[in-house]
Design a protein around this motif. Sequence first.
Motif, PDB file in Angstrom:
ATOM      1  N   VAL A  62       0.882  -1.204   0.008  1.00  0.00           N
ATOM      2  CA  VAL A  62       0.082   0.094  -0.020  1.00  0.00           C
ATOM      3  C   VAL A  62       1.068   1.088   0.065  1.00  0.00           C
ATOM      4  N   ALA A  63       0.580   2.422  -0.796  1.00  0.00           N
ATOM      5  CA  ALA A  63       1.165   3.564  -0.849  1.00  0.00           C
ATOM      6  C   ALA A  63       0.162   4.502  -0.620  1.00  0.00           C
ATOM      7  N   ILE A  64       0.713   5.474   0.482  1.00  0.00           N
ATOM      8  CA  ILE A  64      -0.204   6.516   0.732  1.00  0.00           C
ATOM      9  C   ILE A  64       0.345   7.813   0.345  1.00  0.00           C
ATOM     10  N   GLY A  65      -0.245   8.569  -0.426  1.00  0.00           N
ATOM     11  CA  GLY A  65       0.371   9.791  -1.225  1.00  0.00           C
ATOM     12  C   GLY A  65       1.508   9.476  -1.969  1.00  0.00           C
ATOM     13  N   GLY A  66       2.669  10.474  -1.735  1.00  0.00           N
ATOM     14  CA  GLY A  66       3.579  10.148  -2.330  1.00  0.00           C
ATOM     15  C   GLY A  66       4.964   9.290  -1.647  1.00  0.00           C
ATOM     16  N   LEU A  67       4.334   8.560  -0.458  1.00  0.00           N
ATOM     17  CA  LEU A  67       5.195   7.808   0.482  1.00  0.00           C
ATOM     18  C   LEU A  67       5.368   6.551  -0.207  1.00  0.00           C
ATOM     19  N   PRO A  68       6.537   5.809   0.042  1.00  0.00           N
ATOM     20  CA  PRO A  68       7.129   4.435  -0.432  1.00  0.00           C
ATOM     21  C   PRO A  68       5.996   3.381   0.000  1.00  0.00           C
ATOM     22  N   GLU A  69       6.044   2.628  -0.780  1.00  0.00           N
ATOM     23  CA  GLU A  69       4.883   1.436  -0.474  1.00  0.00           C
ATOM     24  C   GLU A  69       5.400   0.538   1.027  1.00  0.00           C
ATOM     25  N   ARG A  70       4.259   0.195   1.519  1.00  0.00           N
ATOM     26  CA  ARG A  70       4.479  -0.656   2.707  1.00  0.00           C
ATOM     27  C   ARG A  70       3.626  -2.026   2.819  1.00  0.00           C
ATOM     28  N   THR A  71       4.114  -2.973   3.343  1.00  0.00           N
ATOM     29  CA  THR A  71       3.414  -4.316   3.594  1.00  0.00           C
ATOM     30  C   THR A  71       2.140  -4.166   4.147  1.00  0.00           C
ATOM     31  N   SER A  72       1.025  -4.707   3.695  1.00  0.00           N
ATOM     32  CA  SER A  72      -0.388  -4.594   4.360  1.00  0.00           C
ATOM     33  C   SER A  72      -1.137  -6.160   4.387  1.00  0.00           C
ATOM     34  N   HIS A  73      -1.938  -6.145   5.339  1.00  0.00           N
ATOM     35  CA  HIS A  73      -2.622  -7.421   5.356  1.00  0.00           C
ATOM     36  C   HIS A  73      -4.252  -7.236   5.438  1.00  0.00           C
ATOM     37  N   GLY A  74      -4.559  -6.093   4.891  1.00  0.00           N
ATOM     38  CA  GLY A  74      -6.079  -5.802   5.003  1.00  0.00           C
ATOM     39  C   GLY A  74      -6.530  -4.657   3.943  1.00  0.00           C
TER      40      GLY A  74
END
Length: 237
Positions: A181-193
Amino acid sequence: MNQHRYLWDSSLMGNARVKRIGGFGESEFDYRPYVVLDQTLFHPVRPNQSDDRGEIAGLPVVAVRQSRGGELQHHLPIEPDFRIDTAVTMNVDPVRRCKLDSLRLSADLLAGLAESIFTNVKVIGIDYRPHRSRVEVSSRYCVPGWSDVETRLRQRLADALTSSVKVATRIPSASCEFCRVAIGGLPERTSHGTYPQSTNALTVKLLGGNAIGGRLHIRFDASSEHGSNSVECGEQS
């Protein structure tokens, strides 16, 4: 293994079939009866994340646990009167889901901001649970003090709370599925939902910071005006 539909489907209501009914000492978690479905909309409890609540066929779901074999067990307060292969309706508690979604989105937002503001800082842990929610950061050098972290996070939060949320394709692994998941211009992060489509309705409260052994715990709380219009894991927005 039952289909973890909650990873890519943000619906709060759906249908499933009963694969197995167990409990009464069989479960490794407790003695309550539980049902295993062929697919589920309920998030299970994780070490750093609370589980969903709601109903299955009108019976309250009091816990959702994942067994060591990966089976999702929906615990009920009483033995159900339905049988294996029965079609049942799932209803996820919308208020609790909205709270958990808000905490998950806020934690990933704060984690991304912390790493983008402080170049030597690395997020090493996140807790999404209500009343325990925090982001834990560390550094190869001196960990920033809470006063500095709080000031700079607040400066960036105002802009970040108008960001869109983009969820990338689901990625299967040996034990579970996850997405990026990427929020705005921030780097992507791992998510479980699942996540809301944007941060517009999100309210993030910074509650304080605790320096512990070269690490900084950023404590926070979060809420949202609504829990609808969620981006589904695996969908581009």
